[in-house]
Design a protein around this motif. Structure first.
Motif, PDB file in Angstrom:
ATOM      1  N   ARG A  20      20.348 -75.279 -15.133  1.00 42.17           N
ATOM      2  CA  ARG A  20      21.156 -74.258 -14.463  1.00 42.17           C
ATOM      3  C   ARG A  20      22.334 -73.876 -15.354  1.00 42.17           C
ATOM      4  N   PHE A  21      22.715 -72.596 -15.337  1.00 44.61           N
ATOM      5  CA  PHE A  21      23.865 -72.171 -16.128  1.00 44.61           C
ATOM      6  C   PHE A  21      24.603 -71.043 -15.431  1.00 44.61           C
ATOM      7  N   ALA A  22      25.838 -70.824 -15.878  1.00 45.94           N
ATOM      8  CA  ALA A  22      26.671 -69.757 -15.324  1.00 45.94           C
ATOM      9  C   ALA A  22      26.686 -68.601 -16.302  1.00 45.94           C
ATOM     10  N   LEU A  23      26.685 -67.409 -15.752  1.00 47.03           N
ATOM     11  CA  LEU A  23      26.744 -66.202 -16.566  1.00 47.03           C
ATOM     12  C   LEU A  23      27.730 -65.278 -15.875  1.00 47.03           C
ATOM     13  N   GLY A  24      29.008 -65.331 -16.315  1.00 41.85           N
ATOM     14  CA  GLY A  24      30.062 -64.605 -15.618  1.00 41.85           C
ATOM     15  C   GLY A  24      30.156 -65.141 -14.197  1.00 41.85           C
ATOM     16  N   PRO A  25      30.114 -64.267 -13.180  1.00 42.64           N
ATOM     17  CA  PRO A  25      30.202 -64.736 -11.790  1.00 42.64           C
ATOM     18  C   PRO A  25      28.859 -65.226 -11.239  1.00 42.64           C
ATOM     19  N   LEU A  26      27.818 -65.130 -12.042  1.00 37.56           N
ATOM     20  CA  LEU A  26      26.481 -65.489 -11.577  1.00 37.56           C
ATOM     21  C   LEU A  26      26.131 -66.922 -11.920  1.00 37.56           C
ATOM     22  N   THR A  27      25.345 -67.517 -11.043  1.00 33.88           N
ATOM     23  CA  THR A  27      24.750 -68.820 -11.314  1.00 33.88           C
ATOM     24  C   THR A  27      23.252 -68.584 -11.440  1.00 33.88           C
ATOM     25  N   VAL A  28      22.687 -69.068 -12.541  1.00 40.57           N
ATOM     26  CA  VAL A  28      21.266 -68.852 -12.820  1.00 40.57           C
ATOM     27  C   VAL A  28      20.568 -70.203 -12.791  1.00 40.57           C
ATOM     28  N   GLY A  38      27.089 -66.586  -5.208  1.00 39.45           N
ATOM     29  CA  GLY A  38      27.760 -67.359  -4.169  1.00 39.45           C
ATOM     30  C   GLY A  38      27.515 -66.773  -2.791  1.00 39.45           C
ATOM     31  N   ALA A  39      27.640 -65.467  -2.678  1.00 39.03           N
ATOM     32  CA  ALA A  39      27.431 -64.806  -1.393  1.00 39.03           C
ATOM     33  C   ALA A  39      25.987 -64.337  -1.229  1.00 39.03           C
ATOM     34  N   ARG A  40      25.407 -63.834  -2.320  1.00 38.87           N
ATOM     35  CA  ARG A  40      24.043 -63.316  -2.288  1.00 38.87           C
ATOM     36  C   ARG A  40      23.280 -63.866  -3.478  1.00 38.87           C
ATOM     37  N   ASP A  41      21.967 -63.902  -3.328  1.00 40.29           N
ATOM     38  CA  ASP A  41      21.145 -64.307  -4.470  1.00 40.29           C
ATOM     39  C   ASP A  41      19.832 -63.537  -4.460  1.00 40.29           C
ATOM     40  N   ALA A  42      19.129 -63.640  -5.574  1.00 36.58           N
ATOM     41  CA  ALA A  42      17.854 -62.939  -5.733  1.00 36.58           C
ATOM     42  C   ALA A  42      16.889 -63.861  -6.468  1.00 36.58           C
ATOM     43  N   THR A  43      15.608 -63.705  -6.169  1.00 30.88           N
ATOM     44  CA  THR A  43      14.566 -64.456  -6.864  1.00 30.88           C
ATOM     45  C   THR A  43      13.886 -63.504  -7.836  1.00 30.88           C
TER      46      THR A  43
END
Length: 197
Positions: A20-28, A38-43
């Protein structure tokens, strides 16, 4: 802007080994193919996630289309439409979840570059196990050699081979075409002259 080959990464080949890694405000999270803020995610589809991991592993360096094909399509011959579809899907995901904080730049005639407003996010990228790191390091020497397959060279070479084959065939047809005997032509001409007189 520097464009240089970078080693093949096992993480973009096998998503289950990518951490797992962070990319700006995103967690991948590559193993689950989830991207979230954090609030929403996508597959994401597996291929789209492989491209994201490959671009993130490049750490804001430019990745060529050929490198993406080699890393994410395992060197299969794919058209530009397949790559463009994946890039479009990534851009849509970034726009939905991160706005302008993460974007995918197209460097015309060169490739793509992943840019984050928080460049520190690239410091926490995919970390490989020691075995995977050894595999990735072993491929550096392979990557330094001239590429054995290049899509554009293949297309140009195929077109050139087809043109040479067409020219050769037309020359063969002309060479094997029926040529009348010169004596027969003279006799025919004499006969025509006699008939007219």
């Amino acid at each position: 802007m520097e464009v240089r080959p970078w080693p093949l990464r096992a993480a973009s080949q096998d998503l289950s080994k990518a951490e797992r890694f962070a990319l700006g405000p995103l967690t991948v999270d590559p193993p689950t193919r989830r991207v979230g803020n954090g609030a929403r995610d996508a597959t994401l589809e597996p291929r789209v996630m492989r491209v994201l991991v490959a671009l993130a592993t490049a750490e804001s360096k430019v990745v060529s289309r050929d490198d993406l094909v080699e890393l994410c399509w395992d060197g299969l011959i794919v058209g530009d439409n397949a790559i463009n579809r994946v890039i479009s899907r990534l851009r849509q995901t970034f726009a939905d979840l991160a706005g302008d904080e993460v974007r995918l730049e197209t460097i015309t005639k060169v490739g793509f570059r992943l840019v984050s407003s928080d460049q520190a996010g690239f410091d926490r990228l995919v970390s490989l196990s020691p075995i995977d790191k050894a595999k990735a390091d072993a491929t550096i020497s392979v990557r330094a050699r001239p590429r054995t397959f290049d899509r554009r060279r293949f297309a140009v070479g195929s077109a050139a081979a087809a043109a040479v084959a067409a020219l050769g065939y037309s020359g063969w047809v002309r060479a094997t075409a029926h040529r009348p005997d010169p004596e027969a032509v003279q006799l025919l001409n004499r006969g025509n002259t006699v008939m007219r007189s």
